[in-house]
Design an enzyme around this catalytic site. Sequence first.
Site, PDB file in Angstrom:
ATOM      1  CE  LYS A 135      -3.855  -2.261   2.373  1.00 16.46           C
ATOM      2  NZ  LYS A 135      -4.527  -2.512   3.648  1.00 16.46           N
ATOM      3  CD  GLN A 190      -3.470  -4.873   6.794  1.00 18.69           C
ATOM      4  OE1 GLN A 190      -3.578  -3.863   6.131  1.00 18.69           O
ATOM      5  NE2 GLN A 190      -3.932  -6.032   6.389  1.00 18.69           N
ATOM      6  CG  ASP A 198      -9.546  -0.625   5.230  1.00 16.83           C
ATOM      7  OD1 ASP A 198      -9.255  -0.890   4.049  1.00 16.83           O
ATOM      8  OD2 ASP A 198      -8.815  -0.911   6.194  1.00 16.83           O
TER       9      ASP A 198
END
Length: 294
Positions: free
Chosen positions: A53, A97, A120
């Site tokens: 990312k 994450q 997200d």
Amino acid sequence: MAEILDGLKVSKEIKAEIKVEVDKIIASKRRAPHLVAILVGNNGASKAYVNAKVKDCEEVGFQSSLVKFPSTVSESELLEKIEELNKDKSVDGFIVQLPLPDQVDQEKIINAIDPRKDVDGFHPTNFGKMALEMDTFLPATPFGILTLLERYNIETKGKDCVIIGRSKIVGRPMSILMGRKDFPGNSTVTLTHSYTKDIEEYTKKADIVITALGDPHFLKGEMIKDGAVIVDVGITRVDNNSPKGYYLAGDVDFDSCAAKASWITPVPGGVGPMTRAMLMKNTIIAYKTSVYND
């Protein structure tokens, strides 16, 4: 033989489009979009994904920051950092994450993120807006699948779509999105899971099968009908005798399904790159809607 839904190719196109937008932003003397990733612990897969990312951010011209915590981090420490990022006017979006260690309540962490920075798309506010077909951040993997179907002009209206797996990250939002009044969408959706009896009865009738199980080679050619569209979200390391010691397998038995399907995603190179590209897409959407981007 099926044609390939090439997520790697499409993701590169999307990132190139985003870079054009970012170049224009920077040329107009404004700051670049800023994405922050929080990584807890030393999970190999999580580290690799976050590093990818960061690389994506560099490619499109975003500013990126990586915040690392040890696996012993307390819930309160993590919540404190999230509150700091929520208030930071230089941050457009951030992700935590997953998975998180046992001492941290994952739901509490997700709920603490400002929905306007939740790139997200996991916050209940954004999930609810998605279900109501309002503009919002879509979860990156379902967003990537929709975009892949759209770019290849795969017809979804009136089609029977079977989704295997009901996770909050993929299966459940995918079932909502494939049934929405839009393209891609307008499908008749069946959501199957571990308690579904005789999944094969459903998959054999499906025009579109989207599988997100994490069960290597689960979907076999005899389980689908001729001409079906197959989207494989699963990716699992399977040990073998190669120099690497493993290979990456999807939920789909590729060879047998490709012999019958009309379109199919490969693993790797299908849904995975699209997920990362959509995180970039959500970040620039967050930047454009932010009151702090001038």
